[in-house]
Motif scaffolding. Structure first.
Motif, PDB file in Angstrom:
ATOM      1  N   LEU A 119     -23.324  17.979 -40.263  1.00  0.00           N
ATOM      2  CA  LEU A 119     -22.211  17.281 -41.300  1.00  0.00           C
ATOM      3  C   LEU A 119     -20.968  18.199 -40.884  1.00  0.00           C
ATOM      4  O   LEU A 119     -19.854  17.661 -41.242  1.00  0.00           O
ATOM      5  N   LEU A 120     -21.251  19.312 -40.146  1.00  0.00           N
ATOM      6  CA  LEU A 120     -19.923  20.228 -40.025  1.00  0.00           C
ATOM      7  C   LEU A 120     -18.647  19.386 -39.420  1.00  0.00           C
ATOM      8  O   LEU A 120     -17.446  19.764 -39.803  1.00  0.00           O
ATOM      9  N   PRO A 121     -18.970  18.556 -38.602  1.00  0.00           N
ATOM     10  CA  PRO A 121     -17.787  18.051 -37.721  1.00  0.00           C
ATOM     11  C   PRO A 121     -16.800  17.110 -38.844  1.00  0.00           C
ATOM     12  O   PRO A 121     -15.720  16.911 -38.519  1.00  0.00           O
ATOM     13  N   MET A 122     -17.432  16.843 -40.008  1.00  0.00           N
ATOM     14  CA  MET A 122     -16.581  15.841 -41.016  1.00  0.00           C
ATOM     15  C   MET A 122     -15.560  16.714 -41.585  1.00  0.00           C
ATOM     16  O   MET A 122     -14.938  16.436 -42.158  1.00  0.00           O
ATOM     17  N   PHE A 123     -15.790  18.068 -41.522  1.00  0.00           N
ATOM     18  CA  PHE A 123     -14.965  19.197 -42.163  1.00  0.00           C
ATOM     19  C   PHE A 123     -13.887  19.821 -40.906  1.00  0.00           C
ATOM     20  O   PHE A 123     -13.388  20.914 -41.019  1.00  0.00           O
ATOM     21  N   HIS A 124     -14.179  19.222 -39.654  1.00  0.00           N
ATOM     22  CA  HIS A 124     -13.387  19.696 -38.662  1.00  0.00           C
ATOM     23  C   HIS A 124     -13.767  21.150 -38.179  1.00  0.00           C
ATOM     24  O   HIS A 124     -12.932  22.119 -37.831  1.00  0.00           O
TER      25      HIS A 124
END
Length: 387
Positions: free
Chosen positions: A152-157
């Motif tokens: 889910l890290l990409p959801m926070f750029h």
């Protein structure tokens, strides 16, 4: 970015990497990078992402709230060493912010210069928090739910680099490698957004840093600690704040000082017993006060010798953050990926050399140099007085 890659080649040419770092390299050079979009989330994931975003926003109000958040997290998850390093460095950021409204720098800087410097410090402090805190909260949720949630890290750029590192840490639990990677990430994250930002280049880095580099020592990081009788300090100074490599290497040295078994217990004890307010009174009440003891209409007279007040001299004014600066509503963080070359993992190599953290006399001399500069300027205006 080309310059950064060239620097990496020059710095680390011929330096070997460990088998552990080779495994990280293998993941970093993969051509296919994981992506995820909002419409791919299920309800549980969507709620989690929203919760982390809100919690990050709630704690990203000002330097005090961020600094407290780092320590709160570290107390729960002490394996995340960067959280304590971030707490201690963020304390220094707060002290630098309030210095701009204290007894001394108000006599050297115009109100616009003070505001420009604060904007520079606050933007960097805010940016780092909004990048790192979601990572830490996602780690906390992964621990609590006993499942790897770093997809889910990409959801926070968050950088692809940190996605690889967090997945590695979840498997291997190498606290040192994670801490070093977070140092690299946060300084690289700031590089384009703040350090290379044309506005801050013009108003701060080219103008104010040059003007104050021998006075303020903006890059002087202090770790107060108990020696059994009184509060003392250790730390480091960086001379080239504009250099990404120098800032990363400074972070590594600060980590070594902070987590040295001889230093850590005393620094941690001090930090947990002294709430961060932004005032230097937090660590040196015999020299600083968050109430202005001096008459603002009087001309400045030298007060300090060897970090002691002269007889009858008022303490230096060091306001708490909330009295010095109002909250700032920041614009959204610029989107962008800093990671471009796997060679950054050389920064993650373990360095067991002992770092000399003696900074007491250097800091004392800094205060005396500022006093000399005030007297040399010879111009006192009531409008510039610290109230």
């Amino acid at each position: 970015m080309i310059i950064i890659i060239q620097c990496l080649k020059k710095i680390f040419s011929g330096e070997k990497i460990t088998p552990e770092l080779k495994a990280i390299k293998k993941d970093l050079i993969k051509k296919l990078r994981p992506t995820i979009h909002e419409n791919q989330l299920n309800d549980v994931e969507r709620d989690l992402v929203a919760s982390i975003r809100q919690e990050t926003k709630n704690r990203n109000i000002d330097n005090v709230s961020r600094t407290d958040a780092y320590l709160d997290f570290y107390k729960k998850y002490p394996e995340i060493h960067w959280a304590f390093l971030g707490h201690m460095v963020s304390r220094n950021g707060g002290w630098n912010m309030t210095d701009l409204k204290g007894s001394m720098l108000t006599r050297l800087l115009s109100e616009k210069e003070q505001a420009d410097f604060f904007a520079f410090l606050e933007r960097g402090n805010w940016l780092i928090f909004q990048d790192i805190y979601p990572q830490m909260l996602l780690y906390a949720e992964s621990v609590e739910r006993n499942t790897n949630l770093f997809y889910l890290l990409p959801m926070f750029h968050v950088s692809f680099f940190m996605g690889v590192i967090w997945n590695h840490f979840y498997r291997v639990k190498d606290e040192y490698v994670l801490a070093m990677a977070l140092i690299v990430n946060e300084q690289s994250y700031l590089e384009k957004r703040v350090i290379q930002n044309p506005y801050y280049q013009k108003t701060v880095l080219e103008k104010l840093e040059f003007k104050l580099q021998e006075l303020l020592e903006l890059n002087q990081i202090i770790f107060p600690y108990f020696d059994g009788k009184e509060v003392k300090m250790i730390g480091q100074t960086i001379q080239q704040f504009g250099s990404l490599s120098d800032r990363i290497l400074l972070g590594k040295r600060l980590y070594q000082i902070l987590f040295d078994p001889e230093n850590y217990p005393s620094i941690y004890r001090w930090a947990t017993l002294h709430k961060h307010t932004g005032s230097r009174k937090d660590f040196w009440p015999q020299l600083f006060n968050d109430i202005n003891e001096a008459d603002p209409w009087d001309s400045y007279q030298r007060r300090i010798k060897d970090c002691r007040l002269k007889p009858g001299a008022p303490k230096l004014y060091s306001p708490i953050l909330s009295h010095a600066w109002d909250h700032v509503e920041q614009k959204k963080a610029e989107i962008g990926e800093w990671y471009a070359n796997w060679k950054v993992i050389h920064y993650l190599n373990r360095d067991d050399s002992k770092t000399n953290g003696d900074i007491y006399h250097e800091y004392c001399k800094t205060l005396e140099r500022i006093e000399i500069a005030i007297l040399a300027k010879g111009a006192f205006s009531p409008k510039k007085a610290a109230h």
